[in-house]
Structures are given as structure tokens and as C-alpha cells.
Design an enzyme around this catalytic site. Sequence first.
Site, PDB file in Angstrom:
ATOM      1  CE  LYS A  45      -4.055   2.065   0.610  1.00  0.00           C
ATOM      2  NZ  LYS A  45      -3.637   3.346   0.029  1.00  0.00           N
ATOM      3  CB  CYS A 129      -2.589   9.995  -3.859  1.00  0.00           C
ATOM      4  SG  CYS A 129      -4.038   9.520  -2.899  1.00  0.00           S
TER       5      CYS A 129
END
Length: 310
Positions: A45, A129
Site C-alpha cells: 500500500k 494520489c
Amino acid sequence: MTDLSTRFLDCAFANPLMNASGVWCYDQTELDALNLSAAGAYVTKSCTLEPRAGNPEPRYKATPLGSINSMGLPNLGYRFYLDYVAKHDYARKPLFMSVAGLSLEDNLAMVREIKAANVPAIMELNLSCPNVPGKPQIAYDFDAMDAMLAAVCREYDKPFGVKMPPYFDIAHFDAAAEILNRYPQVAFVTCINSIGNALAIDTETETVLIKPKDGFGGIGGDYVLPTALANVNAFFRRCPDKKVIGCGGVKTGEQVFQHLLAGASLVQVGTALQEEGPAIFARLADELAALMAKKGYKTLGDFQGKLKTL
């Protein structure tokens, strides 16, 4: 017999398949499931300096054509993932570590620790992101991206890669590639992260599907396949000294094939992995091998990057 094996940054991969960072890689249980799966490699992650709970629920919803999410980088903090990659058996399969600091200083702090640990994991710097409120995507600010890469390259002396958002203009492909090509240490480009700030609506309830950011979130799945293929091919053409990892819209072996044909060396799976689970990798490998056999291809190198134009 078809051979799905490949090499990437001097590492041997049983096949080109891996998860997309953010999917099935949050904690020990999920990461171990990827390690035991048929994926050729996997990635952790995207981590931040400190653990993050992420955005409020619901923050992910499957849709008829894929998914929408606004996760907000939930993760256990870089120390957890650094400890995990330090203990990984690299003889089993390669492992990537994804880093997504909320600032340049956070990224440099994590990069220094990763360098000091001297782990064999391949670092992927997430510049894309789209789901942290108040934080713009670095890769859409070319000056900021240039400064980030310059600073990271001063601190980190190993090859690493960058996770990129989708671009939609030829001029932006050119500008981004020019910056990436300034940095030989940037050994690969991962294309793409989700298409940011879309809106999905439930007609019956007349509401948005997810809670964060008034329902705005990144979309993945079928929606993004053509955009992902375009970005893969654009950077494959513009960054001849770098590898490309394809990501976006993959749920069949044929779509893996298309990513490879467009120039990807490895192919990540996101939305379809979230919906189907790690067993998807065995299915995708079988489907890719069957398609290759049908076409008379024995190795990935027989067709990888050989997309024809009209």
C-alpha cells in the site's frame, strides 16, 4: 508451450502480473495473500510517514463499469511496510514498496529510511494520489514533480519508479516525459492511477455513491482502459530508457495482452482484484497464455511493445 516469465530491473518474474498499489495490500493478511497468489510480484500500500485512517466510509463502490473510490491513503505507516519488505523472501517473488508522502519532506524522510535499511524491494514513488482532500497531485504540477524527483534522486541511489496519473493532452505527455528523462534513476513509469474527481450517482436514491469530497472520487475498471493504454504507449514511446508498468481496466487476459502490446513490461490489476480477490491472477495468467498460444507467441518478448499503427 508459452513462457510468461520476464525480467524487470534485473529481477526474475514468473509472469508480468501484480496488484495495483492500494488494492489487497493494506496489512499482513492481504500482503501474504498476494505472496501466495499466482501474481508474478506485488506492491505494498502507498505509505505515509505516519499511519492514516483515510477518508470516511463509504469510500469505495463497485459500479457496472468499474469502481469509484476516495480512500484517502489509509495505511499502517511506512515503518510497518518497511518491516514487511525487510522480512520478505525475495527468492519467491519480487516485491515493490510504494511511498506516498504528503509533502516533499515526508517523502525524503521515508526515502532515507528505505535507503538505510538496504532492502531488496523496488521503490515506487506515488506522484498521483487524487483522493487526499487539500492535497493536489504532484504529477500535475510539473515544477513540483521536477523538484520532487531531483530531491529524491539526491537522497536515494538505487533505481526506482514513479506512479503517474493519467494525462489527456499530447503536450502533457511531452512535458512529463521530458522531466522523467532528466533522471536516469527513474527506471520505470507506472501508468495510470485512477482518473480523479469523477462523480457517480444513484438514480434511485438521488445521492452520490461515496461519502468523501461530496461524492467525488477516482474511477477505475472498464471506464479507464483506453486512457490507461494511451498513457502506457505514450510513455513507452517517449521514455525509451525506462520500463513502463501498465495499470487500468484489466480484468481479462486479453486486456493484459493489450497493455503488454502497448509497451508495458508488467501489468497491475486494481478494481478487478478488489472484486474477485487474489485468485484472479491464476485466471489472468491462464487466459494470457491461451491467447499467446492462439497467436503463436511463445514469449512475452514476441509481441511486447510491438503495437502497430494504421
